[in-house]
Motif scaffolding. Structure first.
Motif, PDB file in Angstrom:
ATOM      1  N   LEU A  55       5.244  27.857 -39.603  1.00 30.37           N
ATOM      2  CA  LEU A  55       6.262  27.041 -40.253  1.00 30.37           C
ATOM      3  C   LEU A  55       6.800  26.083 -39.196  1.00 30.37           C
ATOM      4  O   LEU A  55       7.418  26.512 -38.219  1.00 30.37           O
ATOM      5  CB  LEU A  55       7.382  27.986 -40.720  1.00 30.37           C
ATOM      6  N   ARG A  56       6.526  24.801 -39.358  1.00 27.72           N
ATOM      7  CA  ARG A  56       6.876  23.853 -38.283  1.00 27.72           C
ATOM      8  C   ARG A  56       8.342  23.433 -38.385  1.00 27.72           C
ATOM      9  O   ARG A  56       8.874  23.269 -39.485  1.00 27.72           O
ATOM     10  CB  ARG A  56       5.967  22.623 -38.352  1.00 27.72           C
ATOM     11  N   TYR A  57       8.988  23.239 -37.228  1.00 23.80           N
ATOM     12  CA  TYR A  57      10.396  22.827 -37.228  1.00 23.80           C
ATOM     13  C   TYR A  57      10.671  21.832 -36.104  1.00 23.80           C
ATOM     14  O   TYR A  57       9.931  21.766 -35.120  1.00 23.80           O
ATOM     15  CB  TYR A  57      11.326  24.040 -37.075  1.00 23.80           C
ATOM     16  N   GLN A  58      11.743  21.109 -36.264  1.00 22.14           N
ATOM     17  CA  GLN A  58      12.303  20.303 -35.165  1.00 22.14           C
ATOM     18  C   GLN A  58      13.813  20.485 -35.265  1.00 22.14           C
ATOM     19  O   GLN A  58      14.410  20.117 -36.288  1.00 22.14           O
ATOM     20  CB  GLN A  58      11.896  18.843 -35.335  1.00 22.14           C
ATOM     21  N   ILE A  59      14.423  21.072 -34.264  1.00 16.45           N
ATOM     22  CA  ILE A  59      15.871  21.324 -34.342  1.00 16.45           C
ATOM     23  C   ILE A  59      16.595  19.979 -34.279  1.00 16.45           C
ATOM     24  O   ILE A  59      16.331  19.179 -33.374  1.00 16.45           O
ATOM     25  CB  ILE A  59      16.376  22.226 -33.183  1.00 16.45           C
ATOM     26  N   PRO A  60      17.511  19.704 -35.238  1.00 19.28           N
ATOM     27  CA  PRO A  60      18.233  18.426 -35.171  1.00 19.28           C
ATOM     28  C   PRO A  60      18.924  18.271 -33.815  1.00 19.28           C
ATOM     29  O   PRO A  60      19.443  19.246 -33.274  1.00 19.28           O
ATOM     30  CB  PRO A  60      19.257  18.548 -36.304  1.00 19.28           C
ATOM     31  N   GLU A  61      18.902  17.030 -33.299  1.00 19.82           N
ATOM     32  CA  GLU A  61      19.393  16.861 -31.918  1.00 19.82           C
ATOM     33  C   GLU A  61      20.870  17.239 -31.746  1.00 19.82           C
ATOM     34  O   GLU A  61      21.257  17.772 -30.706  1.00 19.82           O
ATOM     35  CB  GLU A  61      19.139  15.443 -31.406  1.00 19.82           C
ATOM     36  N   ASP A  62      21.700  17.009 -32.793  1.00 18.14           N
ATOM     37  CA  ASP A  62      23.113  17.374 -32.608  1.00 18.14           C
ATOM     38  C   ASP A  62      23.281  18.889 -32.515  1.00 18.14           C
ATOM     39  O   ASP A  62      24.186  19.377 -31.830  1.00 18.14           O
ATOM     40  CB  ASP A  62      24.025  16.752 -33.686  1.00 18.14           C
ATOM     41  N   GLU A  63      22.370  19.640 -33.166  1.00 14.10           N
ATOM     42  CA  GLU A  63      22.421  21.104 -33.076  1.00 14.10           C
ATOM     43  C   GLU A  63      22.050  21.552 -31.648  1.00 14.10           C
ATOM     44  O   GLU A  63      22.664  22.480 -31.098  1.00 14.10           O
ATOM     45  CB  GLU A  63      21.416  21.676 -34.091  1.00 14.10           C
ATOM     46  N   VAL A  64      21.066  20.881 -31.059  1.00 14.62           N
ATOM     47  CA  VAL A  64      20.662  21.222 -29.685  1.00 14.62           C
ATOM     48  C   VAL A  64      21.823  20.926 -28.730  1.00 14.62           C
ATOM     49  O   VAL A  64      22.185  21.754 -27.880  1.00 14.62           O
ATOM     50  CB  VAL A  64      19.405  20.409 -29.257  1.00 14.62           C
ATOM     51  N   ILE A  65      22.409  19.755 -28.896  1.00 13.83           N
ATOM     52  CA  ILE A  65      23.466  19.333 -27.961  1.00 13.83           C
ATOM     53  C   ILE A  65      24.682  20.261 -28.082  1.00 13.83           C
ATOM     54  O   ILE A  65      25.282  20.672 -27.081  1.00 13.83           O
ATOM     55  CB  ILE A  65      23.828  17.841 -28.206  1.00 13.83           C
ATOM     56  N   LYS A  66      25.016  20.655 -29.331  1.00 11.69           N
ATOM     57  CA  LYS A  66      26.145  21.566 -29.555  1.00 11.69           C
ATOM     58  C   LYS A  66      25.877  22.935 -28.911  1.00 11.69           C
ATOM     59  O   LYS A  66      26.765  23.532 -28.287  1.00 11.69           O
ATOM     60  CB  LYS A  66      26.364  21.721 -31.066  1.00 11.69           C
ATOM     61  N   LEU A  67      24.650  23.411 -29.059  1.00  7.13           N
ATOM     62  CA  LEU A  67      24.268  24.699 -28.470  1.00  7.13           C
ATOM     63  C   LEU A  67      24.445  24.658 -26.944  1.00  7.13           C
ATOM     64  O   LEU A  67      25.001  25.578 -26.331  1.00  7.13           O
ATOM     65  CB  LEU A  67      22.804  24.991 -28.832  1.00  7.13           C
ATOM     66  N   VAL A  68      24.003  23.562 -26.339  1.00  5.62           N
ATOM     67  CA  VAL A  68      24.130  23.425 -24.882  1.00  5.62           C
ATOM     68  C   VAL A  68      25.604  23.413 -24.485  1.00  5.62           C
ATOM     69  O   VAL A  68      26.031  24.110 -23.551  1.00  5.62           O
ATOM     70  CB  VAL A  68      23.418  22.133 -24.397  1.00  5.62           C
ATOM     71  N   GLU A  69      26.400  22.647 -25.241  1.00 11.03           N
ATOM     72  CA  GLU A  69      27.830  22.536 -24.927  1.00 11.03           C
ATOM     73  C   GLU A  69      28.503  23.916 -24.958  1.00 11.03           C
ATOM     74  O   GLU A  69      29.270  24.276 -24.064  1.00 11.03           O
ATOM     75  CB  GLU A  69      28.487  21.596 -25.937  1.00 11.03           C
ATOM     76  N   ILE A  74      17.386  30.629 -25.241  1.00 16.29           N
ATOM     77  CA  ILE A  74      18.587  30.625 -26.098  1.00 16.29           C
ATOM     78  C   ILE A  74      18.307  29.946 -27.451  1.00 16.29           C
ATOM     79  O   ILE A  74      19.232  29.611 -28.186  1.00 16.29           O
ATOM     80  CB  ILE A  74      19.797  29.952 -25.404  1.00 16.29           C
ATOM     81  N   THR A  75      17.025  29.738 -27.760  1.00 11.56           N
ATOM     82  CA  THR A  75      16.689  29.131 -29.055  1.00 11.56           C
ATOM     83  C   THR A  75      17.227  30.024 -30.177  1.00 11.56           C
ATOM     84  O   THR A  75      16.993  31.235 -30.148  1.00 11.56           O
ATOM     85  CB  THR A  75      15.148  29.030 -29.199  1.00 11.56           C
ATOM     86  N   PRO A  76      17.962  29.456 -31.150  1.00 13.38           N
ATOM     87  CA  PRO A  76      18.455  30.286 -32.258  1.00 13.38           C
ATOM     88  C   PRO A  76      17.295  31.053 -32.907  1.00 13.38           C
ATOM     89  O   PRO A  76      16.202  30.505 -33.071  1.00 13.38           O
ATOM     90  CB  PRO A  76      19.064  29.257 -33.222  1.00 13.38           C
ATOM     91  N   MET A  77      17.544  32.336 -33.251  1.00 10.42           N
ATOM     92  CA  MET A  77      16.468  33.241 -33.651  1.00 10.42           C
ATOM     93  C   MET A  77      15.637  32.722 -34.825  1.00 10.42           C
ATOM     94  O   MET A  77      14.422  32.904 -34.847  1.00 10.42           O
ATOM     95  CB  MET A  77      17.063  34.620 -33.953  1.00 10.42           C
ATOM     96  N   HIS A  78      16.282  32.027 -35.802  1.00 11.80           N
ATOM     97  CA  HIS A  78      15.476  31.596 -36.950  1.00 11.80           C
ATOM     98  C   HIS A  78      14.455  30.530 -36.573  1.00 11.80           C
ATOM     99  O   HIS A  78      13.433  30.383 -37.228  1.00 11.80           O
ATOM    100  CB  HIS A  78      16.362  31.149 -38.130  1.00 11.80           C
ATOM    101  N   TYR A  79      14.689  29.792 -35.485  1.00 13.66           N
ATOM    102  CA  TYR A  79      13.649  28.891 -34.973  1.00 13.66           C
ATOM    103  C   TYR A  79      12.699  29.655 -34.052  1.00 13.66           C
ATOM    104  O   TYR A  79      11.486  29.489 -34.103  1.00 13.66           O
ATOM    105  CB  TYR A  79      14.257  27.727 -34.181  1.00 13.66           C
ATOM    106  N   ARG A  80      13.291  30.489 -33.208  1.00 13.82           N
ATOM    107  CA  ARG A  80      12.496  31.172 -32.179  1.00 13.82           C
ATOM    108  C   ARG A  80      11.350  31.977 -32.788  1.00 13.82           C
ATOM    109  O   ARG A  80      10.272  32.067 -32.234  1.00 13.82           O
ATOM    110  CB  ARG A  80      13.399  32.096 -31.353  1.00 13.82           C
TER     111      ARG A  80
END
Ligand code: SAH
Ligand code: SF4
Length: 336
Positions: free
Chosen positions: A63-77, A287-293
């Motif tokens: 199942l292919r995914y691309q995490i939206p960039e604002d979600e990545v940036i928020k996770l890092v923050e 630290i990738t959220p589990m549903h993507y990982r």
């Protein structure tokens, strides 16, 4: 004596002696401290078809995914605020289209706005202008494994087309250095058909290309990939070779960063933690959220591999708030 003779001589030494020598170097150069980087697997979409990897283009069950960039940036923050970590790796399948190039660029720019953070990319082979663009966005480091230094073995584990060329991959490493990245590479250990001479050549390759960081780990046979079913060494043998590789590399390149990689936990119950006794000095919790990982199935068994046991064991040795630039790189650019 030539470099290859030196490496071969080390290779023939008893494993315990190599472990002792590597540990002494880590103590004297890094004072046994461990650098930490958090890794986010931002997308599993891939244009390539590597014969060993679960994310290969032809694997239609992913199942292919691309995490939206604002979600990545928020996770890092969040992680910067909670844990104080200031070094992040963004890894993905390989794509060369403009949409992807801009997507990664926006992540890098967004993360750099959070604070003084070191950004590491691991997004495959790209053109010079793409590497340059991501560097201009603020990326500091790049990881691109050569996979094996033996071009004919490389051919056996990849489809035979222009997208999968050993020469192109090597060229990409040179481009990365020219663009000013702290450059990392590495290999898979225990590949089908790989010999110990190949591994000795891998160390020579990494030294000759003068790499700043290394991430290497065992090959993990993965169901659903063309290479699955080929004869491989036992887990114990692959673990032993991983230890030997790390310790010999540490002796040959004392001041580079060597990561203890996730796949080590699949060939030894505490592989990732034990590797710090064999020359490693970098830990990279996912630290990738589990549903993507759970869809980032590069190899069999990967998403289940938490790293908490490692963090607990080494909490007082981890430098939580440091970027951890490779000493080797600092020397290289300052030329002293
Ligand atoms: N697409 C990028 C980054 C993600 S793949 C790239 O290929 O550079 C990251 C690494 O996963 C690869 O470099 C490869 O060394 C490793 N890998 C892929 N399949 C593997 C397997 N079956 N066993 C062990 N490592 C594997
Ligand atoms: Fe794609 Fe990297 Fe897997 Fe090759 S190793 S198929 S480039 S994700």
């Amino acid at each position: 004596m030539s470099l290859v003779d030196d490496v071969r001589r080390l290779w023939q030494m008893p494993d315990e002696k190599l472990k002792e020598m590597a540990s002494e170097i880590v103590s004297s150069i890094f004072a046994d401290e461990i650098f930490i980087r958090y890794i986010v697997e931002v997308s599993n979409i891939c244009q390539k078809n590597c014969l060993y990897c679960g994310l290969r283009r032809e694997n239609t069950s992913v199942l292919r995914y691309q995490i939206p960039e604002d979600e990545v940036i928020k996770l890092v923050e969040e992680k910067v605020n909670c844990d104080g970590v200031v070094s992040f790796v963004f890894q993905s399948g390989e794509r060369g289209d403009e949409e992807f190039v801009r997507y990664i660029g926006r992540i890098v720019e967004g993360v750099k706005k959070i604070g003084d953070i070191s950004v590491v990319l691991s997004c495959g082979e790209q053109r010079r202008d793409v590497y340059k663009y991501w560097r201009d966005c603020g990326a500091d480091r790049y990881l691109l494994r050569i996979e094996t230094s033996n071009p004919s073995l490389y051919e056996k584990i990849h489809p035979k087309d222009l997208l999968h060329s050993w020469e192109r991959r090597k060229e990409a490493l040179i481009l990365l250095k020219e663009c000013g990245y702290q450059t990392g590479s590495g290999v898979m250990i225990g590949l089908p058909w790989q010999t110990e001479d190949d591994l000795i050549s891998d160390i020579v390759f990494l030294k000759e290309i003068d790499i700043d960081m290394v991430g290497m780990g065992p090959y993990i046979p993965t169901p659903g990939t063309p290479l699955f079913g080929e004869k491989v060494l036992s887990k114990e043998e692959r673990w032993r070779l991983c230890c030997k590789m790390a310790s010999v590399l540490r002796i040959v390149m004392p001041d580079i960063n060597i990561a203890s990689t996730t796949a080590l936990d699949l060939v030894h119950p505490f592989g990732r933690a034990e590797m710090f006794d064999w020359g490693a000095n970098v830990l990279m919790p996912d630290i990738t959220p589990m549903h993507y990982r759970q869809e980032y199935l590069i190899y069999d068994g990967k998403p289940a591999l938490g790293c908490d046991y490692c963090i607990e064991r080494y909490s007082d040795r981890i430098l939580w708030r440091e970027k951890g630039d490779p000493v080797h790189y600092l020397k290289r650019v300052n030329d002293f």
